[in-house]
Structure formats: structure tokens, C-alpha cells
Design an enzyme around this catalytic site. Structure first.
Site, PDB file in Angstrom:
ATOM      1  N   ASN A   6      -3.169  19.642  -0.146  1.00 42.61           N
ATOM      2  CA  ASN A   6      -4.265  18.950   0.534  1.00 42.61           C
ATOM      3  C   ASN A   6      -4.010  18.768   2.030  1.00 42.61           C
ATOM      4  OD1 ASN A   6      -6.815  17.573   0.275  1.00 42.61           O
ATOM      5  ND2 ASN A   6      -5.692  15.693   0.674  1.00 42.61           N
TER       6      ASN A   6
ATOM      7  N   LYS B  46       4.450   2.603   8.607  1.00 43.69           N
ATOM      8  CA  LYS B  46       3.215   3.359   8.855  1.00 43.69           C
ATOM      9  C   LYS B  46       1.998   2.434   8.931  1.00 43.69           C
ATOM     10  CE  LYS B  46       2.890   7.170   6.577  1.00 43.69           C
ATOM     11  NZ  LYS B  46       2.652   8.185   5.517  1.00 43.69           N
TER      12      LYS B  46
ATOM     13  N   SER C 165      -7.665   5.373   3.462  1.00 43.16           N
ATOM     14  CA  SER C 165      -7.573   4.493   2.297  1.00 43.16           C
ATOM     15  C   SER C 165      -8.052   3.083   2.639  1.00 43.16           C
ATOM     16  CB  SER C 165      -6.127   4.433   1.793  1.00 43.16           C
ATOM     17  OG  SER C 165      -5.800   5.597   1.071  1.00 43.16           O
TER      18      SER C 165
ATOM     19  N   LYS D 146       0.850  -1.191   0.000  1.00 42.89           N
ATOM     20  CA  LYS D 146       0.000   0.000   0.000  1.00 42.89           C
ATOM     21  C   LYS D 146       0.883   1.237   0.000  1.00 42.89           C
ATOM     22  CE  LYS D 146      -4.126   1.848   0.208  1.00 42.89           C
ATOM     23  NZ  LYS D 146      -3.729   2.853  -0.794  1.00 42.89           N
TER      24      LYS D 146
ATOM     25  N   THR E 147      -5.745  12.848   5.766  1.00 43.55           N
ATOM     26  CA  THR E 147      -4.355  13.039   6.211  1.00 43.55           C
ATOM     27  C   THR E 147      -4.224  14.299   7.063  1.00 43.55           C
ATOM     28  OG1 THR E 147      -3.615  11.995   4.155  1.00 43.55           O
ATOM     29  CG2 THR E 147      -1.955  13.108   5.477  1.00 43.55           C
TER      30      THR E 147
ATOM     31  N   LYS F 102       5.646   2.365  -2.743  1.00 39.78           N
ATOM     32  CA  LYS F 102       5.597   3.769  -3.169  1.00 39.78           C
ATOM     33  C   LYS F 102       6.118   3.848  -4.599  1.00 39.78           C
ATOM     34  CE  LYS F 102       4.516   7.632  -0.871  1.00 39.78           C
ATOM     35  NZ  LYS F 102       3.506   7.757   0.191  1.00 39.78           N
TER      36      LYS F 102
END
Length: 431
Positions: free
Chosen positions: A235, A104, A364, A80, A204, A116
Site C-alpha cells: 500500500n 510520530k 486515521s 494509537k 501514508t 503497536k
């Protein structure tokens, strides 16, 4: 007469994000006496994908782009992590960010691993049509390297819900008609009308705000009247500032890719956001604040500093000038190891990125579950679930930090790594 030649000493190489995350990992691994075999596995990535792909531009010419996807570890579940479109994207940056995602997701107690990637590109110089073609071509090239039960991308720097919608549509188009509906959760962060989660856009930033709030409550303080600065007004930075302002905190400085502004009497978050929207995302020239030198930004007088832009922003060069007593890491890896040592020596608290900005990946996860189970969750329910999960993690990390007399980052890493170690020990190594 001598013929001497002066040999200039080589300048030390600047530390990269990969150096930082590996040092952070090894420091925590030492603290918990990590199984040496598990340490070998977690020190490297599982899979690294580099793709060069051609795309036809609006003028008819073809450009070749380079895309990356690094899958660090999947001991706890599918990979993820976000996809970013930025000139700084390279294999080392993707490796570092993928490792941070592993810690995380583990710390948050999610059934995910870490990945990533992205494209080495400045998206501002391309049209929307070109960005769509670039995104779709990259998705097609990734093929089965992503998937709803294998690797689930999400938005990151310079990507958004539209980007995710293009990826989802392209990926589902490669499946048979009967299989398409089962692959909607190949990405998260989609538009609400295309399977996205209500509130995912603010998850976030909301998480950054919540961890600051938890810290204030723990120290019997209030956020009312506290001055804060934000680096990065995208954001994450916008939503963190929005929720802090609602608590009575005062935004006194903002820095983005275009410039820096400050006003010790306060900057109205919504006014600055609307100004930026009307000026191609730039805060430069905002009438309610004065311009300032970017190098002096972190030295602004404030109580809370939120780096929410890119990595390696707080270093040994500026850490001594920081006036904030609390740093809440909205970005991934914004503080390098040398800068962090100085901050800790000075008694400045750092809420580490793998906890502070984890609201996004938790959101998510909720979206992934919603798509997987064919459900629809409401905003209030989502924010309540998010707060509950973050509060649990915050309590766990602060308790571990105090019990072991270590900083919060080492505590967070220790908890995250130990969970993965346990999975390996229980399962064993194949064959």
C-alpha cells in the site's frame, strides 16, 4: 605436547529495532536536556499484553496463536498504532514500534499516544475464513484493552481495511445495542462503506510523496526526471510511487518479499501494480524489467530511495553502496543506527519515518474524528488537510534541524519528546 583449545569469539548480536529506537530517543533526550524523571517514564512502556489464543482451522484442527499489544505512552491522548500480521512480530518489535508511534503522533500534533502490536503469523498460508476467525478471536481476547477513547488500532503490515472491519464488528458485538454505534471508531482504516475515510488507503504513501516534494521545493529542485527506487510494493510503496510518477519522476527499481526488478529506462507504476495483482502480489517476472540480486538493490543508480517494507533494512553492510542522495523512510525503522551514521557521513539526507510516513496516522485521526462527530469528509478536503498538516511539520523539523545543526531525525525526535515532556511537567505525576 600441549593440549590447547581454540576458543571462538562470540559473534556480536545483531541490533534489534528496540536498540535503535532507544538510542535515537536517548540521543534526542540528551540534546534537549530532557527532565530525568520524564526520561525514566518514556524509556519504558506503560502496558504490555501477550495473548495465546486457540482458533479452529478449516480442517477441524486447532492452532494456538500468539498476539501482542504494547501501549507505550498516553500522556497526550489515547494509544494509537497499527496491528501487523507477520512472523517477525514479537514483544521487542512491538515495544520499538509502539515507541515510534508515540513520537510520530506527538510530532504531528495529534491528541494521541503510541501503541503497536499484532500476531506472529504468516497470513499467506491461511484461508480468508481462517484469517477472519483468527482476527475475531484476537479481538475478543484483547477485550477492554482496546477502545475508541483508550487504544485505537489501525492497519499495518499484512493487515488491511477488511481486517479492521472484522475487529470493529467483533468489538461492537460485545457492547449493548445502545452502545454499539458509539464504538465504531475503535479502529481506523476501515472500508469506506463501514465508517472508513475516503483516501485513507493512500494517506501514508501520499505523505511519503509530499515530504519528498517539500524537500525538493526547499532545495529549488524539481521531481521531474528524478529516478527513484522502492523497497516494498504494498500500500505505502505503491501510492508513493504513483504520486511521484505523476510528478514526472521515474521508477527504476522495486523490491518485494518475492524478488527485485530494475529498469533504468523506467517502470510504469500502474503496469507493475496490475502485474502484481494478477500474480499473488509478486513482482517477479514483470516483463518490462529485469531481475536482479536482492543484496544489490540499494546500490541501484537513483536519486531517491524509499524503504517501505520492514525495519532494519539499511545497515552498515549496505549503507556505503547506496547511490541515492535522499532517503524517504516509508517504513518504520528501516534504517538502523549504524547505517544512519554512515549515510550522514556521506552527506545523504534522510527524511525520518516519524515524519515521512505520518500521513497514515494523520488520516486515521481524520477518520476517528469523522466517526466521533457523525460527519462525512470528501477526498479533496482530506488530501488538502493532510498536505497542510504535513507541510507544517516539515517546516518545523527542517527549521529546528538547521538552527541546531543536527540531522532531521534528531530534530524530529527532539520536537516530539519536548511536547510530551511539557505535558508531564504541566500535569505532574500522580499522586
Amino acid at each position: 605436547m600441549t593440549n590447547e583449545q581454540t576458543v571462538e569469539k562470540p559473534k556480536p548480536l545483531k541490533r534489534g529495532m528496540l536498540d535503535n529506537v532507544l538510542e535515537q530517543f536517548n540521543s534526542a533526550a540528551d540534546k534537549i536536556d530532557l527532565n530525568p524523571n520524564v526520561r525514566k517514564i518514556l524509556s519504558i512502556t506503560n502496558t504490555e499484553i501477550i495473548i495465546h489464543f486457540p482458533v479452529r482451522m478449516d480442517n477441524g484442527e486447532v492452532e494456538v496463536f500468539t498476539g501482542y499489544r504494547v501501549q507505550h505512552n498516553n500522556a497526550l491522548g489515547p494509544y494509537k498504532g497499527g496491528l501487523r500480521y507477520h512472523p517477525t512480530v514479537d514483544i521487542d518489535a512491538a515495544r520499538a514500534l509502539a515507541m515510534w508511534m508515540t513520537w510520530k503522533t506527538s510530532l504531528a500534533g495529534l491528541p494521541y499516544g503510541g501503541a503497536k502490536g499484532g500476531i506472529q503469523i504468516d497470513p499467506s498460508i491461511y484461508s480468508k475464513g481462517e484469517l477472519e476467525r483468527i482476527t475475531r478471536r484476537f479481538t475478543y481476547a484483547l477485550g477492554e484493552n482496546i477502545g475508541p477513547e483508550h487504544d485505537i488500532p489501525a492497519p499495518d503490515v499484512n493487515t488491511n481495511d477488511q481486517t479492521m472491519a472484522w475487529i470493529a464488528d467483533t468489538y461492537m458485538s460485545t457492547k449493548s445495542t445502545s452502545e454499539r454505534s458509539k464504538n465504531q471508531h475503535v479502529v481506523t482504516g476501515k472500508p469506506v462503506g463501514s465508517g472508513g475515510l475516503e483516501g485513507r488507503d493512500r494517506a501514508t504513501g501520499y505523505g511519503v510523496y509530499l515530504t519528498i516534494k517539500f524537500w525538493s521545493e526547499k532545495n529549488n529542485e524539481t521531481l521531474k526526471g528524478k529516478k527513484f527506487i522502492v523497497q516494498g510494493f504494498g500500500n505505502v510503496g505503491y501510492w508513493a510511487a504513483h504520486f511521484l510518477e505523476n510528478e514526472g519522476a521515474l521508477l527504476v527499481g522495486v523490491q518485494d518479499a518475492f524478488g527485485s526488478v530494475q529498469n533504468q529506462k523506467g517502470i510504469t507504476v500502474e503496469d507493475l501494480f496490475n502485474y502484481g495483482k494478477a500474480n499473488n502480489g509478486s513482482i517477479v517476472g514483470f516483463p518490462e524489467a529485469s531481475a536482479m540480486e536482492g543484496k544489490d538493490f540499494f546500490a541501484l543508480d537513483c536519486d531517491i530511495c524509499i524503504p517501505a517494507a520492514l525495519g532494519n533494512q539499511i545497515t552498515k553492510d549496505n549503507a556505503r553502496s547506496i547511490k541515492a542522495s535522499l532517503i524517504a523512510e516509508g517504513a518504520n525503522g528501516p534504517t538502523d543506527v549504524e547505517g544512519e551514521k554512515i549515510l550522514i557521513e556521506r552527506g545523504i539526507t534522510i527524511i525520518p519515518d516519524i515524519m515521512c510516513n505520518s500521513g497514515g496516522v494523520i488520516g486515521s485521526y481524520f477518520e476517528w474524528l469523522q466517526n466521533r462527530n457523525g460527519e462525512l469528509w470528501q477526498m479533496d478536503e482530506i488530501l488538502e488537510k493532510l498536505e497542510k498538516k504535513l507541510r507544517t511539520t516539515f517546516k518545523k523539523v527542517t527549521a529546528y534541524s538547521e538552527e541546531n545543526n543536527i540531522d532531521m531525525r534528531t530534530a524530529a525526535f527532539s520536537i516530539a519528546i519536548a511536547r510530551i515532556e511539557k505535558a508531564y511537567i504541566l500535569r505532574g505525576i500522580f499522586p
